[in-house]
Design an enzyme around this catalytic site. Structure first.
Site, PDB file in Angstrom:
ATOM      1  N   GLU A 173       0.855  -1.340   0.096  1.00 25.61           N
ATOM      2  CA  GLU A 173      -0.050  -0.093  -0.083  1.00 25.61           C
ATOM      3  C   GLU A 173       0.825   1.192   0.139  1.00 25.61           C
ATOM      4  O   GLU A 173       2.013   1.284   0.398  1.00 25.61           O
ATOM      5  CB  GLU A 173      -0.836  -0.195   1.375  1.00 25.61           C
ATOM      6  CG  GLU A 173      -1.783   1.193   1.461  1.00 25.61           C
ATOM      7  CD  GLU A 173      -2.604   1.621   0.575  1.00 25.61           C
ATOM      8  OE1 GLU A 173      -2.354   1.405  -0.735  1.00 25.61           O
ATOM      9  OE2 GLU A 173      -3.924   1.869   1.010  1.00 25.61           O
ATOM     10  N   ASP A 174       0.284   2.271  -0.514  1.00 24.14           N
ATOM     11  CA  ASP A 174       1.115   3.584  -0.519  1.00 24.14           C
ATOM     12  C   ASP A 174       1.095   4.232   0.839  1.00 24.14           C
ATOM     13  O   ASP A 174       2.235   4.591   1.344  1.00 24.14           O
ATOM     14  CB  ASP A 174       0.601   4.477  -1.672  1.00 24.14           C
ATOM     15  CG  ASP A 174      -0.663   4.964  -1.651  1.00 24.14           C
ATOM     16  OD1 ASP A 174      -1.369   4.342  -0.724  1.00 24.14           O
ATOM     17  OD2 ASP A 174      -1.353   5.690  -2.255  1.00 24.14           O
ATOM     18  N   ASP A 201      -3.494   6.180   6.473  1.00 25.71           N
ATOM     19  CA  ASP A 201      -3.710   7.275   6.976  1.00 25.71           C
ATOM     20  C   ASP A 201      -4.871   7.017   8.203  1.00 25.71           C
ATOM     21  O   ASP A 201      -4.266   6.873   9.631  1.00 25.71           O
ATOM     22  CB  ASP A 201      -4.517   8.194   6.055  1.00 25.71           C
ATOM     23  CG  ASP A 201      -4.802   9.595   6.439  1.00 25.71           C
ATOM     24  OD1 ASP A 201      -3.775  10.178   6.896  1.00 25.71           O
ATOM     25  OD2 ASP A 201      -5.818  10.035   6.154  1.00 25.71           O
ATOM     26  N   PHE A 247       0.078  16.274   4.382  1.00 26.85           N
ATOM     27  CA  PHE A 247      -0.537  15.598   3.184  1.00 26.85           C
ATOM     28  C   PHE A 247       0.792  15.526   2.344  1.00 26.85           C
ATOM     29  O   PHE A 247       1.672  16.677   2.067  1.00 26.85           O
ATOM     30  CB  PHE A 247      -1.581  16.411   2.549  1.00 26.85           C
ATOM     31  CG  PHE A 247      -2.243  15.760   1.581  1.00 26.85           C
ATOM     32  CD1 PHE A 247      -3.303  14.617   1.875  1.00 26.85           C
ATOM     33  CD2 PHE A 247      -1.869  15.987   0.104  1.00 26.85           C
ATOM     34  CE1 PHE A 247      -3.830  13.943   0.743  1.00 26.85           C
ATOM     35  CE2 PHE A 247      -2.432  15.033  -0.970  1.00 26.85           C
ATOM     36  CZ  PHE A 247      -3.577  14.078  -0.431  1.00 26.85           C
ATOM     37  N   ARG A 271       1.617  11.881  -8.859  1.00 25.84           N
ATOM     38  CA  ARG A 271       2.017  10.543  -8.896  1.00 25.84           C
ATOM     39  C   ARG A 271       3.505  10.358  -9.179  1.00 25.84           C
ATOM     40  O   ARG A 271       3.973   9.425  -9.008  1.00 25.84           O
ATOM     41  CB  ARG A 271       1.094   9.695  -9.509  1.00 25.84           C
ATOM     42  CG  ARG A 271      -0.402   9.700  -8.760  1.00 25.84           C
ATOM     43  CD  ARG A 271      -1.052   8.418  -9.343  1.00 25.84           C
ATOM     44  NE  ARG A 271      -2.549   8.474  -9.093  1.00 25.84           N
ATOM     45  CZ  ARG A 271      -3.119   8.247  -7.880  1.00 25.84           C
ATOM     46  NH1 ARG A 271      -2.477   7.565  -6.903  1.00 25.84           N
ATOM     47  NH2 ARG A 271      -4.148   8.229  -7.708  1.00 25.84           N
TER      48      ARG A 271
END
Ligand code: IMP
Ligand code: MG
Length: 176
Positions: free
Chosen positions: A100-101, A104, A153, A166
């Site tokens: 997963e990136d 959060d 963020f 990205r």
């Protein structure tokens, strides 16, 4: 839609070189751990694509990879998750490593973990490139987090703001 956002990009917090070093380390660990075992790397689209692509090439044993894409309804806090793109592999035949990136609130990964476990993999490990433990709304701990960051963020290396950013090579803060 705005196609340039240079002004919104803040400071570089993780460099391409730091990412590369951590991925090599992780690839070596996976190579040892899953040697002689059927291994399937399962990336979560779209954010994990660069991470998964680099990680699989640091794994020196036979490995398969596939992707799933999920949509989570964060707004309603139900934690409800729908599968937009599924894998056609029989997960019960593999040791699964989910890639997963970022984690959060933890809602997405908590739901994905339940979903994948329902398919009885031989084992399940969850690796995230970035972890934001200060942002959790549900309890969730990845098995491996390459970098831990604060409540900020970020974009780059697969992570986006409204689909842009990205393709950046480094991970940078983003001022919305
Ligand atoms: P959560 O853990 O369920 O809140 O959701 C994780 C998802 O939110 C990730 O897969 C990203 O799509 C998105 N996300 C969370 N934080 C960031 C960020 O800093 N940059 C880009 N996307 C993020
Ligand atoms: Mg995402």
């Amino acid at each position: 839609m705005k196609y340039t956002f240079e002004d919104n990009i803040g400071k570089k917090i993780i460099s391409e070189a730091e990412i590369k070093a951590k991925i090599t380390e992780t690839g070596n660990r996976l190579t040892k751990k899953y040697s002689g075992k059927p291994l399937l790397i399962l990336g979560i689209l779209k954010g994990s694509l660069p991470f998964a692509a680099d990680l699989i090439r640091e794994i020196k044993i036979p490995v398969m990879y596939d992707f799933i894409r999920v949509k989570s309804y964060i707004g309603d806090k139900s934690g409800e998750l729908s599968l937009i793109v599924d894998t056609t592999e029989d997960l019960s035949e593999f040791h699964i490593v989910i890639v997963e990136d970022v984690i959060d609130t933890g809602r997405t990964m908590q739901a994905v973990k339940t979903l994948i476990n329902e398919r009885n993999p031989l084992s399940l490990e969850i690796i995230t490139l970035l972890d934001k433990p200060d942002c959790r709304e549900v309890e969730f701990k990845a098995d491996d987090a390459l970098f831990t960051i604060g409540n900020e963020f970020v974009v780059g290396y697969g992570l986006d703001y409204n689909e842009f950013g990205r393709n950046l090579r480094d991970i940078c803060t983003f001022i919305k």
